[in-house]
Design a protein around this motif. Structure first.
Motif, mmCIF file in Angstrom:
data_model
loop_
_atom_site.group_PDB
_atom_site.id
_atom_site.type_symbol
_atom_site.label_atom_id
_atom_site.label_comp_id
_atom_site.label_asym_id
_atom_site.label_seq_id
_atom_site.Cartn_x
_atom_site.Cartn_y
_atom_site.Cartn_z
ATOM 1 N N ALA A 65 13.843 28.408 15.249
ATOM 2 C CA ALA A 65 14.173 27.761 16.588
ATOM 3 C C ALA A 65 13.155 26.551 16.757
ATOM 4 C CB ALA A 65 13.834 28.750 17.520
ATOM 5 N N MET A 66 13.581 25.739 18.023
ATOM 6 C CA MET A 66 12.683 24.606 18.387
ATOM 7 C C MET A 66 11.517 25.237 18.778
ATOM 8 S SD MET A 66 14.229 21.909 17.831
ATOM 9 C CE MET A 66 13.738 20.692 19.028
ATOM 10 N N THR A 67 11.325 26.521 19.367
ATOM 11 C CA THR A 67 9.909 27.028 19.865
ATOM 12 C C THR A 67 9.441 27.576 18.560
ATOM 13 O OG1 THR A 67 10.902 27.277 21.937
ATOM 14 C CG2 THR A 67 9.051 28.543 21.246
ATOM 15 N N PRO A 68 8.224 27.007 18.357
ATOM 16 C CA PRO A 68 7.577 27.568 17.050
ATOM 17 C C PRO A 68 6.928 28.941 17.359
ATOM 18 C CG PRO A 68 6.255 26.006 17.763
ATOM 19 C CD PRO A 68 7.311 25.951 18.864
ATOM 20 N N PRO A 69 6.320 29.449 16.267
ATOM 21 C CA PRO A 69 5.579 30.858 16.353
ATOM 22 C C PRO A 69 4.303 30.230 16.811
ATOM 23 C CG PRO A 69 6.377 30.742 14.037
ATOM 24 C CD PRO A 69 6.961 29.293 14.604
ATOM 25 N N ARG A 77 18.056 28.869 18.676
ATOM 26 C CA ARG A 77 18.053 28.731 17.284
ATOM 27 C C ARG A 77 18.911 27.824 16.751
ATOM 28 N NH1 ARG A 77 19.309 33.741 13.107
ATOM 29 N NH2 ARG A 77 21.620 33.339 14.052
ATOM 30 N N ARG A 78 18.226 26.938 15.997
ATOM 31 C CA ARG A 78 18.973 25.573 15.408
ATOM 32 C C ARG A 78 19.231 25.844 14.071
ATOM 33 N NH1 ARG A 78 20.514 22.168 19.521
ATOM 34 N NH2 ARG A 78 19.003 22.185 21.303
ATOM 35 N N LEU A 83 26.119 24.472 14.772
ATOM 36 C CA LEU A 83 26.961 23.562 15.706
ATOM 37 C C LEU A 83 27.067 24.130 17.276
ATOM 38 C CD1 LEU A 83 30.025 22.770 13.212
ATOM 39 C CD2 LEU A 83 27.923 21.402 13.616
ATOM 40 N N LEU A 84 26.654 23.026 17.840
ATOM 41 C CA LEU A 84 26.619 23.504 19.458
ATOM 42 C C LEU A 84 28.231 23.432 20.026
ATOM 43 C CD1 LEU A 84 23.439 21.651 20.573
ATOM 44 C CD2 LEU A 84 23.572 24.005 19.745
ATOM 45 N N ALA A 115 31.473 28.283 17.421
ATOM 46 C CA ALA A 115 31.163 28.202 16.095
ATOM 47 C C ALA A 115 30.369 29.132 15.542
ATOM 48 C CB ALA A 115 30.353 26.830 16.133
ATOM 49 N N ARG A 116 30.551 29.521 14.104
ATOM 50 C CA ARG A 116 29.659 30.351 13.515
ATOM 51 C C ARG A 116 28.274 30.081 13.550
ATOM 52 N NH1 ARG A 116 31.239 34.859 10.108
ATOM 53 N NH2 ARG A 116 29.579 35.526 8.715
ATOM 54 N N LYS A 117 27.359 31.189 13.720
ATOM 55 C CA LYS A 117 25.954 30.751 13.587
ATOM 56 C C LYS A 117 25.170 31.854 12.707
ATOM 57 C CE LYS A 117 25.999 29.365 18.617
ATOM 58 N NZ LYS A 117 27.364 29.251 18.787
ATOM 59 N N SER A 118 25.832 31.948 11.702
ATOM 60 C CA SER A 118 25.318 32.687 10.446
ATOM 61 C C SER A 118 25.915 32.269 9.368
ATOM 62 C CB SER A 118 25.145 34.112 10.862
ATOM 63 O OG SER A 118 26.528 34.622 11.011
ATOM 64 N N PHE A 119 25.202 32.785 8.103
ATOM 65 C CA PHE A 119 26.146 32.542 6.791
ATOM 66 C C PHE A 119 27.303 33.280 6.670
ATOM 67 C CE2 PHE A 119 22.069 30.816 6.233
ATOM 68 C CZ PHE A 119 22.128 29.854 5.209
ATOM 69 N N SER A 120 28.538 33.006 6.166
ATOM 70 C CA SER A 120 29.534 33.680 5.778
ATOM 71 C C SER A 120 29.366 34.366 4.494
ATOM 72 C CB SER A 120 30.976 32.718 5.927
ATOM 73 O OG SER A 120 30.845 31.852 5.064
ATOM 74 N N TRP A 121 30.463 35.207 3.914
ATOM 75 C CA TRP A 121 30.223 35.473 2.475
ATOM 76 C C TRP A 121 30.421 34.588 1.511
ATOM 77 C CZ3 TRP A 121 33.894 35.468 -1.026
ATOM 78 C CH2 TRP A 121 35.465 35.445 -0.609
ATOM 79 N N GLN A 122 31.441 33.745 2.001
ATOM 80 C CA GLN A 122 31.705 32.582 0.978
ATOM 81 C C GLN A 122 30.319 31.668 0.957
ATOM 82 O OE1 GLN A 122 33.452 33.034 3.792
ATOM 83 N NE2 GLN A 122 35.818 33.151 3.392
ATOM 84 N N ASP A 123 29.609 31.629 2.093
ATOM 85 C CA ASP A 123 28.249 31.038 1.739
ATOM 86 C C ASP A 123 27.271 31.635 1.038
ATOM 87 O OD1 ASP A 123 28.891 28.656 3.762
ATOM 88 O OD2 ASP A 123 28.410 30.160 5.291
ATOM 89 N N TYR A 124 27.413 32.841 0.914
ATOM 90 C CA TYR A 124 26.421 33.549 0.050
ATOM 91 C C TYR A 124 26.802 33.493 -1.426
ATOM 92 C CZ TYR A 124 23.876 35.779 3.987
ATOM 93 O OH TYR A 124 23.286 36.053 5.129
ATOM 94 N N ARG A 125 28.307 33.461 -1.494
ATOM 95 C CA ARG A 125 29.021 33.327 -2.883
ATOM 96 C C ARG A 125 28.489 32.049 -3.320
ATOM 97 N NH1 ARG A 125 34.920 31.924 -2.332
ATOM 98 N NH2 ARG A 125 33.777 30.054 -1.630
ATOM 99 N N ASP A 126 28.654 30.849 -2.768
ATOM 100 C CA ASP A 126 28.301 29.577 -3.197
ATOM 101 C C ASP A 126 26.806 29.175 -3.760
ATOM 102 O OD1 ASP A 126 31.079 29.165 -2.817
ATOM 103 O OD2 ASP A 126 30.619 28.001 -0.738
#
Length: 353
Positions: free
Chosen positions: A175-179, A201-202, A227-228, A232-243
């Protein structure tokens, strides 16, 4: 008269008390009354009575200091009993949380060994036997310790894994707010770090730590920007993991065994079907609630440590910092090896048939 300052019974204070007792002994010999001696020496009547009994039995020598008191000795056999009790945890001894403090160890020694030790003596005792003040690791209550070790039979049968890379996968959001990390400042004045107030989270990053006996450890990662937009999806899809796995297979040049957690996306039907259709891909799931077995968790720790207290002006600054730190780890294979070492796992070469 006034007692010297100091919490402990120092040599100076012992000598001071001895002088008081000897003065009282001289006045005992002169026949003075107890109340008068107590008033003049500014001590209690009971103390003077105790000194008078000792003077009658042993004379002036009985009023002299016997030196510093020796602390009770804890033998190796007794410490073995103590260590067994400490291994049960603070909760087993009636304490509220799971912290061992010197005072709590002191209490256990008094209860179990019937010895009375000072806090300083307890500290020296623990240091002498190899104990130290540490930050504990966390373990989930739901964790099944018997399932932590992944057996060889857990890998899918019918695939040749002799030349396979062992690939650990995990994802994290930034995120924009750091640890927040510690920083130096003047005592009594809390340091202030100005950061972005919005913690939305960005960026998400999926990373692979790749190991193979005789080969240099590799780190492969893929970021995903959120994407704001509504819906819009804010996590990885199974296609993203496959790629990502396909890209890792091309870069590593061999079959891979992917070890990851039980995220529902990892268990998607599309991924299972893709795995069944390709011999170079095998997936193994980590036991539930066992993130400490995944070296990628240590990669996130390195990245977050480098990002601590950083004020990001734009999402582009966050992405640039992320890529810079991940690239730094990529160029230093010993860091990736160290992440595996932190898990306590080892990648052994396959035994020839």
């Amino acid at each position: 008269m006034r007692y010297p300052e100091g919490g402990g019974l120092t040599a100076e204070r012992r000598a001071f008390r001895e002088r008081i007792r000897l003065q009282a002994g001289e006045r005992f010999a002169a026949g003075e009354k107890t109340a008068v001696i107590a008033k003049d020496l500014r001590v209690s009547v009971r103390s003077v009575e105790r000194w008078r009994r000792a003077w009658r039995e042993g004379g002036m020598e009985a009023l002299r200091s016997a030196g510093p008191a020796n602390s009770p000795t804890v033998t190796d056999a007794q410490f073995a009993v103590l260590e067994e009790e400490l291994g049960k945890g603070p909760s087993a001894h009636g304490f509220d949380d799971e912290r061992w403090t010197l005072a709590r160890v002191q209490t256990v020694i008094r209860r179990r060994l019937r010895l009375s030790l000072s806090v300083a003596t307890v500290w020296r005792l623990l240091k002498r036997h190899g104990w130290s003040w540490q930050a504990p690791a966390r373990r989930a209550l739901e964790r099944d310790e018997h399932a932590v070790e992944v057996e060889e039979g857990g890998v899918a049968a019918g695939k040749s894994l002799a030349a396979a890379w062992i690939v650990f996968e995990d994802e994290a959001g930034f995120a924009m707010t750091p640890p927040r990390a510690r920083t130096w400042g003047r005592r009594g004045h809390t340091p202030v770090i100005r950061v972005r107030g919005r913690s939305r989270r960005r960026t998400s990053v999926a990373a692979l730590c790749c190991y193979k006996p005789g080969e240099t450890a590799r780190l492969i990662y893929r970021p995903r920007h959120h994407l704001l937009l509504k819906g819009a999806r804010k996590s990885f899809s199974w296609q993203d993991y496959r790629d990502l796995l396909v890209r890792a297979h091309i870069q590593l040049g061999g079959p891979i065994v992917v070890v990851w957690d039980n995220l529902n996306t990892h268990l998607a039907a599309g991924l299972k079907k893709y795995e069944a259709e390709h011999d170079w891909l095998t997936t193994v799931r980590l036991p539930s609630y066992a993130p400490d077995l995944n070296p990628v968790e240590a990669v996130w720790s390195l990245v977050r440590r480098a990002m601590a207290n950083t004020a990001f002006d734009t999402p582009h600054d966050l992405d640039r910092k992320l890529r810079r730190e991940l690239r730094r780890i990529q160029l230093r294979p010993h860091l990736t090896d160290g992440c595996l070492t932190a898990t306590g796992l080892a990648i052994d070469p396959p035994t020839p048939p």
